[in-house]
Motif scaffolding. Structure first.
Motif, PDB file in Angstrom:
ATOM      1  N   GLY A 243       0.816  -1.208   0.000  1.00  0.00           N
ATOM      2  CA  GLY A 243       0.000   0.000   0.000  1.00  0.00           C
ATOM      3  C   GLY A 243       0.839   1.242   0.000  1.00  0.00           C
ATOM      4  N   PHE A 244       0.480   2.132  -0.897  1.00  0.00           N
ATOM      5  CA  PHE A 244       1.190   3.391  -1.035  1.00  0.00           C
ATOM      6  C   PHE A 244       0.200   4.400  -1.574  1.00  0.00           C
ATOM      7  N   THR A 245      -0.185   5.371  -0.761  1.00  0.00           N
ATOM      8  CA  THR A 245      -1.184   6.392  -1.096  1.00  0.00           C
ATOM      9  C   THR A 245      -2.439   5.820  -1.766  1.00  0.00           C
ATOM     10  N   GLY A 246      -3.095   4.921  -1.076  1.00  0.00           N
ATOM     11  CA  GLY A 246      -4.390   4.433  -1.564  1.00  0.00           C
ATOM     12  C   GLY A 246      -4.310   3.526  -2.776  1.00  0.00           C
TER      13      GLY A 246
ATOM     14  N   GLY B  12       4.133   0.778   2.820  1.00  0.00           N
ATOM     15  CA  GLY B  12       4.942   1.587   1.933  1.00  0.00           C
ATOM     16  C   GLY B  12       4.817   3.037   2.364  1.00  0.00           C
ATOM     17  N   ALA B  13       3.572   3.511   2.341  1.00  0.00           N
ATOM     18  CA  ALA B  13       3.285   4.876   2.802  1.00  0.00           C
ATOM     19  C   ALA B  13       1.858   4.878   3.347  1.00  0.00           C
ATOM     20  N   SER B  14       1.069   5.914   3.049  1.00  0.00           N
ATOM     21  CA  SER B  14      -0.309   5.928   3.531  1.00  0.00           C
ATOM     22  C   SER B  14      -1.093   4.840   2.807  1.00  0.00           C
TER      23      SER B  14
ATOM     24  N   ILE C 209       1.299  15.423  14.881  1.00  0.00           N
ATOM     25  CA  ILE C 209       1.679  14.945  13.553  1.00  0.00           C
ATOM     26  C   ILE C 209       0.535  15.180  12.564  1.00  0.00           C
ATOM     27  N   MET C 210       0.897  15.603  11.368  1.00  0.00           N
ATOM     28  CA  MET C 210      -0.092  15.671  10.285  1.00  0.00           C
ATOM     29  C   MET C 210      -0.033  14.346   9.531  1.00  0.00           C
ATOM     30  N   ASN C 211       0.983  14.143   8.699  1.00  0.00           N
ATOM     31  CA  ASN C 211       1.139  12.870   7.977  1.00  0.00           C
ATOM     32  C   ASN C 211       2.474  12.222   8.333  1.00  0.00           C
TER      33      ASN C 211
ATOM     34  N   PRO D 231       5.939   3.622   7.874  1.00  0.00           N
ATOM     35  CA  PRO D 231       6.759   4.818   8.035  1.00  0.00           C
ATOM     36  C   PRO D 231       6.014   6.108   7.665  1.00  0.00           C
ATOM     37  N   TYR D 232       4.760   6.055   7.207  1.00  0.00           N
ATOM     38  CA  TYR D 232       4.023   7.249   6.769  1.00  0.00           C
ATOM     39  C   TYR D 232       2.540   6.932   6.834  1.00  0.00           C
ATOM     40  N   GLN D 233       1.744   7.870   7.263  1.00  0.00           N
ATOM     41  CA  GLN D 233       0.288   7.670   7.273  1.00  0.00           C
ATOM     42  C   GLN D 233      -0.386   9.010   7.011  1.00  0.00           C
TER      43      GLN D 233
ATOM     44  N   GLU E 117      -5.445  32.934  10.263  1.00  0.00           N
ATOM     45  CA  GLU E 117      -5.068  32.993  11.690  1.00  0.00           C
ATOM     46  C   GLU E 117      -3.611  32.591  11.897  1.00  0.00           C
ATOM     47  N   ILE E 118      -3.080  31.843  10.911  1.00  0.00           N
ATOM     48  CA  ILE E 118      -1.722  31.312  11.033  1.00  0.00           C
ATOM     49  C   ILE E 118      -0.862  31.834   9.892  1.00  0.00           C
ATOM     50  N   SER E 119       0.355  32.265  10.213  1.00  0.00           N
ATOM     51  CA  SER E 119       1.322  32.590   9.168  1.00  0.00           C
ATOM     52  C   SER E 119       2.168  31.341   8.921  1.00  0.00           C
ATOM     53  N   CYS E 120       2.291  30.952   7.659  1.00  0.00           N
ATOM     54  CA  CYS E 120       3.115  29.776   7.345  1.00  0.00           C
ATOM     55  C   CYS E 120       4.588  30.160   7.231  1.00  0.00           C
ATOM     56  N   ILE E 121       4.880  31.442   7.316  1.00  0.00           N
ATOM     57  CA  ILE E 121       6.261  31.901   7.469  1.00  0.00           C
ATOM     58  C   ILE E 121       6.371  32.407   8.906  1.00  0.00           C
TER      59      ILE E 121
ATOM     60  N   ASN F 232       9.199  22.814   8.171  1.00  0.00           N
ATOM     61  CA  ASN F 232       8.426  21.839   8.927  1.00  0.00           C
ATOM     62  C   ASN F 232       7.368  21.249   7.990  1.00  0.00           C
ATOM     63  N   SER F 233       7.460  19.957   7.726  1.00  0.00           N
ATOM     64  CA  SER F 233       6.497  19.300   6.828  1.00  0.00           C
ATOM     65  C   SER F 233       5.510  18.439   7.591  1.00  0.00           C
ATOM     66  N   THR F 234       5.713  18.268   8.881  1.00  0.00           N
ATOM     67  CA  THR F 234       4.983  17.185   9.551  1.00  0.00           C
ATOM     68  C   THR F 234       4.198  17.552  10.801  1.00  0.00           C
TER      69      THR F 234
ATOM     70  N   MET G  37       9.638  19.054  -5.751  1.00  0.00           N
ATOM     71  CA  MET G  37       8.625  20.059  -5.387  1.00  0.00           C
ATOM     72  C   MET G  37       7.695  19.457  -4.341  1.00  0.00           C
ATOM     73  N   ASN G  38       7.804  19.935  -3.117  1.00  0.00           N
ATOM     74  CA  ASN G  38       7.010  19.349  -2.036  1.00  0.00           C
ATOM     75  C   ASN G  38       6.261  20.401  -1.235  1.00  0.00           C
ATOM     76  N   GLY G  39       5.171  19.961  -0.641  1.00  0.00           N
ATOM     77  CA  GLY G  39       4.385  20.845   0.206  1.00  0.00           C
ATOM     78  C   GLY G  39       5.026  20.958   1.584  1.00  0.00           C
ATOM     79  N   MET G  40       4.591  21.951   2.354  1.00  0.00           N
ATOM     80  CA  MET G  40       5.101  22.056   3.732  1.00  0.00           C
ATOM     81  C   MET G  40       4.015  22.658   4.614  1.00  0.00           C
ATOM     82  N   ILE G  41       4.244  22.557   5.914  1.00  0.00           N
ATOM     83  CA  ILE G  41       3.329  23.181   6.867  1.00  0.00           C
ATOM     84  C   ILE G  41       3.795  24.608   7.141  1.00  0.00           C
ATOM     85  N   GLU G  42       5.069  24.769   7.424  1.00  0.00           N
ATOM     86  CA  GLU G  42       5.597  26.119   7.670  1.00  0.00           C
ATOM     87  C   GLU G  42       7.091  26.152   7.364  1.00  0.00           C
TER      88      GLU G  42
END
Ligand code: 0RQ
Length: 501
Positions: free
Chosen positions: A34-37, A69-71, A381-383, A91-93, A410-414, A372-374, A359-364
């Motif tokens: 299993g890896f991302t559905g 594998g992942a989620s 924890i997010m993922n 290792p990832y969910q 409400e939140i600055s990601c920087i 911070n990605s997680t 190219m990856n997403g991040m939290i802040e």
């Protein structure tokens, strides 16, 4: 039924999901596909969840370790988390119920670079792997296995587990056969040799998994669809982020720092990543390739339009509509897609050699470029880090993307200082928000701070960030990475106390 299992001896091991789940005792570690559905076992985990619930009803504790594998999908992570049946997850969910348990302290979770899992298992760092539960799309007459829509860690699970349960899913397209490249040349140090991938489309392995038939204790037949949620159409903010990245890439090509067809692309999960791919699909670049871990809707579109000639990944990660489309024409797409073990799709050596654009997403991100990605507000924890670290550190160019604000502003990601670090300033080259792009290459921390605040912060938070930076510069005891330590996490604290930064 049965036609997918060509080996006669193995057909005698066919049983129901309930019977197979009964062979998994409490306390064991189970390596699941299993890896991302995509390619997760569809029926044994749910049957196991029922078994766990029954045990609980009789006052018995029943927990297992779940390695993947992942989620995965609700019928695996969701079902097992719901009955509180997971002692340790890795290792990832990305499952909401799982996340809730982890953050409530009811489930242990180890967040591991996806490329590191195989070697950690081989060396026993994670404990013993007792059982593998792996979805395949068929079994050959000679007992080799046709992989499913994700490869993930399946090779490692099949090699290392004492016992193997297979789910043979007849819903998976027969044309998957031949698409995979399973590499059996990995060795452990000190005997390692180079991974001989020089181009994205190099095939270095074989299209099947090998497995010792004596380890197979059960085979369950299923006919169930992979499951991924649909992407939302790119919103204004994602489109702007995509626009900044495209403009930057064009500039790099003009400067002669990137070839006209760029370099192999890696694109993370989520709506922003998908929007960037949509932007590339409309953009000026031709003959692109991808060396990535998941093949999502945007990449499929690019293969259809001819913009992307080849994609190497470890899994599909497609919305239901894209999946239907892929499966209606898999014979055609087959020649453009290679699925590899995640140990290889995310291999630092190969990523570095190919010069991947990550190219990856991040939290802040903080003003100095740490990412911070997680973890939300440093503790929840997010993922997980997923493959982002494998790619970011070894890429030729590493982008991290986020809207400049979260939770309706409400939140600055920087922020002055990230509340958790996944990617250090050394692994982050370009930060992008809808406000703009900060190219951090060749800049010292103080130079980075000015560019990050100026180009990426939301105007609402920009003055406060600049004020923090300037006061740090005046009062910080060290002037290399100026901080006011008593204030550095005050933004997060304020959010936790007052609901806004
Ligand atoms: O939460 O849904 O409760 O509102 O975080 O945020 O904006 O939807 O972004 O879907 O792109 O995910 C980093 C999580 C971004 C993802 C992360 C909240 C926000 C929302 C999600 P809600 P968005 P995305 C290859 C690469 C690590 C793994 C990786 C990720 C939720 O990209 O998991 O890169 N990356 N793998 O509201 C508090 C902030 C926030 C915040 C966003 N600053 N503070 N909450 N949120 N910013 C793929 C694999 O490895 C498989």
């Amino acid at each position: 039924a049965g036609t997918r299992i060509l080996n006669a001896a193995l057909r005698s091991k066919i049983m129901s999901a309930e019977e197979a789940a009964a062979l998994i005792p409490s306390g064991v570690n189970v390596g699941m596909s299993g890896f991302t559905g995509a390619g997760h076992p569809k029926s044994v985990p749910a049957a196991l969840a029922k078994r766990i619930m029954d045990a609980n009803l009789y006052g018995k504790k029943f927990k297992i370790g779940v390695w993947t594998g992942a989620s995965t999908a609700p019928e695996l992570d969701g079902a097992l988390a719901m009955v509180d049946g997971v002692e340790m997850r890795l290792p990832y969910q990305s499952d909401p119920t799982c996340r809730k348990r982890i953050n409530a302290g009811e489930m242990e979770y180890i967040d591991i670079h996806l490329s590191h899992v195989a070697q950690s298992v081989w060396f026993g760092f994670l404990g013993k792997l007792d059982v593998a539960v792996v979805e395949v799309s068929g079994i050959l007459e000679d007992g080799r296995l046709i992989p499913s829509s994700s490869v993930g860690n399946n090779k490692t699970w099949l090699d290392c587990a004492d016992k193997v349960i297979l789910e043979v899913n007849s819903w998976q397209h027969p044309a998957l056969e031949g698409m995979h490249d399973i590499y059996y040349g990995t060795a452990l140090p000190p005997h390692r040799k180079p991974i001989p991938i020089i181009k994205t489309d190099d095939r270095i392995g074989e299209p099947y998994f090998r497995v010792d038939p004596n380890k197979i204790i059960a085979i369950v037949e299923t006919h169930q669809t992979d499951r991924n949620s649909a992407f939302s159409a790119p919103d204004e903010s994602s489109r702007k982020i995509a626009g900044h990245i495209l403009e930057f890439l064009e500039h790099e090509v003009a400067k002669g720092r990137l070839p006209k067809n760029l370099l192999p692309l890696q694109s993370g999960v989520g709506n922003i990543a998908n929007a960037v791919l949509a932007g590339l699909n409309k953009g000026p670049f031709e003959n692109l390739t991808a060396y990535t871990e998941v093949l999502q809707d945007g990449m499929l579109e690019m293969i259809k339009s001819g913009k992307l000639t080849v994609a190497s990944a470890t899994a599909f990660s497609l919305s239901p509509s894209a999946l239907t489309e892929l499966n209606s024409d898999l014979d055609r797409f087959k020649h453009n897609i290679i699925l590899r073990p995640q140990e290889i799709s995310n291999h630092p050596e190969v990523i570095r050699r190919l010069g991947v654009i990550a190219m990856n997403g991040m939290i802040e991100a903080d003003i100095y470029g740490n990412v911070n990605s997680t973890h939300v507000m440093g503790t929840k924890i997010m993922n997980g880090i997923g493959g982002s670290g494998d790619f970011a550190r070894n890429a030729f160019l590493s982008f991290f993307m986020t809207p400049s604000q979260a939770k309706g502003g409400e939140i600055s990601c920087i922020v002055p200082m990230v509340s958790h670090v996944d990617h250090t300033e050394h692994d982050v080259q370009v930060i992008v928000t809808e406000q703009g792009l900060a190219d951090l290459r060749g800049l010292s921390p103080k130079q980075r701070a000015k560019v990050v605040i100026e180009n990426c912060a939301h105007p609402h938070f920009k003055p406060a960030l600049m004020d923090y930076y300037k006061r740090s510069l005046d009062h910080s005891p060290g002037k290399q990475t100026p901080h006011l330590l008593e204030e550095a996490l005050a933004w997060h604290l304020r959010y936790l106390r007052e609901g806004q930064m």
